[in-house]
Write a protein that holds these residues in place. Sequence first.
Motif, PDB file in Angstrom:
ATOM      1  N   SER A 142       0.794  -1.233   0.000  1.00 19.36           N
ATOM      2  CA  SER A 142       0.000   0.000   0.000  1.00 19.36           C
ATOM      3  C   SER A 142       0.825   1.281   0.000  1.00 19.36           C
ATOM      4  O   SER A 142       0.268   2.361   0.134  1.00 19.36           O
ATOM      5  N   GLU A 143       2.135   1.184  -0.151  1.00 21.67           N
ATOM      6  CA  GLU A 143       2.973   2.386  -0.129  1.00 21.67           C
ATOM      7  C   GLU A 143       3.413   2.802  -1.525  1.00 21.67           C
ATOM      8  O   GLU A 143       3.700   1.977  -2.381  1.00 21.67           O
ATOM      9  N   LYS A 144       3.485   4.120  -1.715  1.00 19.14           N
ATOM     10  CA  LYS A 144       3.993   4.699  -2.949  1.00 19.14           C
ATOM     11  C   LYS A 144       5.515   4.693  -2.880  1.00 19.14           C
ATOM     12  O   LYS A 144       6.093   4.949  -1.829  1.00 19.14           O
ATOM     13  N   LEU A 145       6.125   4.384  -4.004  1.00 22.38           N
ATOM     14  CA  LEU A 145       7.578   4.288  -4.060  1.00 22.38           C
ATOM     15  C   LEU A 145       8.056   4.966  -5.337  1.00 22.38           C
ATOM     16  O   LEU A 145       7.483   4.751  -6.409  1.00 22.38           O
ATOM     17  N   ARG A 146       9.073   5.783  -5.206  1.00 20.61           N
ATOM     18  CA  ARG A 146       9.655   6.440  -6.369  1.00 20.61           C
ATOM     19  C   ARG A 146      10.852   5.630  -6.861  1.00 20.61           C
ATOM     20  O   ARG A 146      11.561   5.022  -6.074  1.00 20.61           O
ATOM     21  N   GLY A 147      11.046   5.671  -8.159  1.00 22.19           N
ATOM     22  CA  GLY A 147      12.181   5.013  -8.763  1.00 22.19           C
ATOM     23  C   GLY A 147      12.685   5.811  -9.942  1.00 22.19           C
ATOM     24  O   GLY A 147      12.025   6.752 -10.392  1.00 22.19           O
ATOM     25  N   VAL A 148      13.858   5.453 -10.420  1.00 17.94           N
ATOM     26  CA  VAL A 148      14.392   6.017 -11.658  1.00 17.94           C
ATOM     27  C   VAL A 148      14.884   4.864 -12.518  1.00 17.94           C
ATOM     28  O   VAL A 148      15.387   3.859 -12.010  1.00 17.94           O
ATOM     29  N   ILE A 149      14.732   5.034 -13.814  1.00 17.62           N
ATOM     30  CA  ILE A 149      15.188   4.012 -14.746  1.00 17.62           C
ATOM     31  C   ILE A 149      16.717   4.017 -14.784  1.00 17.62           C
ATOM     32  O   ILE A 149      17.344   5.071 -14.867  1.00 17.62           O
ATOM     33  N   VAL A 150      17.276   2.834 -14.686  1.00 13.93           N
ATOM     34  CA  VAL A 150      18.714   2.613 -14.858  1.00 13.93           C
ATOM     35  C   VAL A 150      18.846   1.379 -15.755  1.00 13.93           C
ATOM     36  O   VAL A 150      17.982   0.512 -15.745  1.00 13.93           O
ATOM     37  N   PRO A 151      19.895   1.280 -16.539  1.00 13.99           N
ATOM     38  CA  PRO A 151      20.030   0.096 -17.384  1.00 13.99           C
ATOM     39  C   PRO A 151      20.124  -1.189 -16.551  1.00 13.99           C
ATOM     40  O   PRO A 151      20.753  -1.212 -15.498  1.00 13.99           O
ATOM     41  N   THR A 152      19.503  -2.246 -17.051  1.00  9.10           N
ATOM     42  CA  THR A 152      19.560  -3.541 -16.389  1.00  9.10           C
ATOM     43  C   THR A 152      21.007  -3.999 -16.237  1.00  9.10           C
ATOM     44  O   THR A 152      21.859  -3.661 -17.068  1.00  9.10           O
ATOM     45  N   ALA A 153      21.258  -4.762 -15.192  1.00  7.11           N
ATOM     46  CA  ALA A 153      22.608  -5.265 -14.929  1.00  7.11           C
ATOM     47  C   ALA A 153      22.848  -6.635 -15.554  1.00  7.11           C
ATOM     48  O   ALA A 153      23.952  -7.159 -15.448  1.00  7.11           O
TER      49      ALA A 153
END
Length: 159
Positions: free
Chosen positions: A43-54
């Motif tokens: 139920s929590e909002k989470l921010r992310g940023v796109i980074v290339p897959t490893a």
Amino acid sequence: MQNEIRKEIILKAPLEKVWAAISHADEFGQWFGVRFDGPFKASEKLRGVIVPTAVNDEIAAMQKPYEGTPFEIVVGEITPQTRFSFHWHPYGVEKDFDYSQEPMTLCTFVLSEVVEGVRLMITESGFEHIPLERRAKAFTANDGGWEAQTRLIEAYLAF
């Protein structure tokens, strides 16, 4: 047009390892290509940023133009070793577009043990609520994206 994407893969890894790969934000990010600012909590909002897959150089190169693009998810269900879900704005990659007023789709990961390993079913639903001018592009992009993500999680679990 369809309103739901479904992808299925049999992963040759223990259930616990597959569960960690989809339910721990840091592990999820390594194969998916995202860096989250915290752990997954229901139920929590989470921010992310796109980074290339490893785990795949070819797909990492395709993700590179979107590197640094922010997005949000709202974590849904976390049922240990069975189901994980979140809501997000599909194909939300335009840096100057405000997606916050648009409906989100629901991405669900369901695990089940099978003789060959672990079946992972990924479903993204709710495209019928996305504005018409973005719907087809978002569906097509995510359909291909989830196909790539099944290969990425498989590669991640092979390490």
